[in-house]
Design an enzyme around this catalytic site. Sequence first.
Site, PDB file in Angstrom:
ATOM      1  N   ARG A  43      78.001 -22.632  -4.195  1.00  0.00           N
ATOM      2  CA  ARG A  43      76.580 -23.574  -4.491  1.00  0.00           C
ATOM      3  C   ARG A  43      77.074 -24.230  -5.727  1.00  0.00           C
ATOM      4  O   ARG A  43      76.661 -25.594  -5.924  1.00  0.00           O
ATOM      5  CB  ARG A  43      75.232 -22.816  -4.820  1.00  0.00           C
ATOM      6  CG  ARG A  43      74.858 -22.048  -3.546  1.00  0.00           C
ATOM      7  CD  ARG A  43      73.666 -21.602  -3.552  1.00  0.00           C
ATOM      8  NE  ARG A  43      73.183 -20.440  -4.258  1.00  0.00           N
ATOM      9  CZ  ARG A  43      73.570 -19.421  -4.320  1.00  0.00           C
ATOM     10  NH1 ARG A  43      73.790 -18.870  -2.933  1.00  0.00           N
ATOM     11  NH2 ARG A  43      73.372 -18.369  -4.934  1.00  0.00           N
ATOM     12  N   GLU A 177      54.601 -33.449  -3.995  1.00  0.00           N
ATOM     13  CA  GLU A 177      55.212 -33.335  -2.705  1.00  0.00           C
ATOM     14  C   GLU A 177      54.521 -32.775  -1.623  1.00  0.00           C
ATOM     15  O   GLU A 177      54.874 -31.408  -1.160  1.00  0.00           O
ATOM     16  CB  GLU A 177      56.973 -32.963  -2.707  1.00  0.00           C
ATOM     17  CG  GLU A 177      57.453 -33.295  -1.239  1.00  0.00           C
ATOM     18  CD  GLU A 177      58.942 -32.380  -1.313  1.00  0.00           C
ATOM     19  OE1 GLU A 177      59.439 -31.939  -2.165  1.00  0.00           O
ATOM     20  OE2 GLU A 177      59.662 -32.840  -0.356  1.00  0.00           O
ATOM     21  N   LYS A 219      55.621 -37.748  -3.725  1.00  0.00           N
ATOM     22  CA  LYS A 219      57.023 -37.603  -2.964  1.00  0.00           C
ATOM     23  C   LYS A 219      56.457 -37.330  -1.481  1.00  0.00           C
ATOM     24  O   LYS A 219      55.722 -36.506  -0.957  1.00  0.00           O
ATOM     25  CB  LYS A 219      57.750 -36.413  -3.363  1.00  0.00           C
ATOM     26  CG  LYS A 219      59.068 -36.308  -2.435  1.00  0.00           C
ATOM     27  CD  LYS A 219      60.149 -35.484  -3.242  1.00  0.00           C
ATOM     28  CE  LYS A 219      61.346 -35.268  -2.024  1.00  0.00           C
ATOM     29  NZ  LYS A 219      62.565 -34.871  -2.975  1.00  0.00           N
TER      30      LYS A 219
HETATM   31  P1  13P Z   1      64.811 -34.031   2.236  1.00  0.00           P
HETATM   32  O1  13P Z   1      65.302 -35.406   1.894  1.00  0.00           O
HETATM   33  O2  13P Z   1      66.302 -33.162   2.928  1.00  0.00           O
HETATM   34  O3  13P Z   1      63.732 -33.904   3.145  1.00  0.00           O
HETATM   35  O4  13P Z   1      64.615 -33.120   0.849  1.00  0.00           O
HETATM   36  C1  13P Z   1      63.803 -33.752   0.167  1.00  0.00           C
HETATM   37  C2  13P Z   1      63.441 -32.444  -0.810  1.00  0.00           C
HETATM   38  O5  13P Z   1      63.304 -32.587  -1.934  1.00  0.00           O
HETATM   39  C3  13P Z   1      62.443 -31.390  -0.008  1.00  0.00           C
HETATM   40  O6  13P Z   1      61.839 -30.773  -0.894  1.00  0.00           O
END
Ligand code: 13P
Length: 347
Positions: A43, A177, A219
């Site tokens: 990672r 988000e 987001k």
């Molecule tokens: P994805 O663009 O793969 O959806 O990931 C964005 C993200 O930060 C998910 O928490």
Amino acid sequence: MELQETVAALFTLPKGILAMDGSPTTLGKRLAARGIEATEEQRRRYRELLITTPDLHRFISGAIFHEETLRQTLSDGTPFAQAARQRRLLVGLKVDQGLGPSPFHPKEEITRGLGGLRERLRAAKDRWGIRFAKWRGVYRIDRTEGLPTLDDIRIDSFELAQYARVCVEEGVVPIVEPEVLMEGTHSIEESARVHRMVWREVLAQLHQHAVPPEQVVLKASMVVAGSEYEGGPASSEEVAVQTLSALYDTVPDSLGGIAFLSGGQSPEYATANLDAMVRRGPHPWPLSFSFARALHQPVLERWGGNDAFWNEAQEVFLHRAHMAALARLGRYTPACEQNPQAAPCRI
Ligand code: 13P
């Protein structure tokens, strides 16, 4: 003032925000799917590949880290947060602690992580200079199961607002988000209905918690048809119309900005969808990207854990960031995928 400067810096044209905050479990699964051992060291190497990509700052304004990354260093011993700042990237931290079972429905999950949040933010700001944070709530659409439930929407929105309140008090920009998942058989209209409910509730809770909208980054998931919808994917034009109309109905003009997640869309589809939205502007808020998978899934495929492909993988990554930056300008075309140095595609 400091918060609005951070918002402005995050939305500097044509840059977007790099999500590289996959948890050990999530990133581990993505590595394993490519035959790469899902160890902490792999990672770390993968994150090093991303963050050391030459010229990344041309298209990326900030990077969201998982807390594991804050403890890690590049191979030369430089801590990741310092390495990002040296490359002119703002540092952000995912501060939610993932999903746990919901009391409302067995197929629903609630985000955790308010415990000790203020102390964690303070420590990360003092030690690593983080300027923004991220918290993700998740909503699954399943009409036959009655999902998402209203209770789940209320609780997750309440938590998002509590998190955002603590962030602004600590001088850290909150990325809020609420992700409505693409997985499922739902139509784009159903997705629009759920997005409206979710965004309305999130914005109402932010207001109740006296969080200034101009200091918040939303987001957002895009309003798309479910990944298993029988009618297949909608056109980018339709995604743009549905997403923008739900945003205009629910989000105040004063919001700091909107950065879209990719949510399992292909890189080209997510990029074309953002481009279609930008082309319909001007809008009251800056529109940007905060993709994870749509920026680095092809990178993972190219690298495959083999450092012989390190430079090529970084080129693939810069190309994806370049295409997303073009979309921010409303200048993306599929032809730019093949010929990114052609005059209309150059930035
Ligand atoms: P994805 O663009 O793969 O959806 O990931 C964005 C993200 O930060 C998910 O928490």
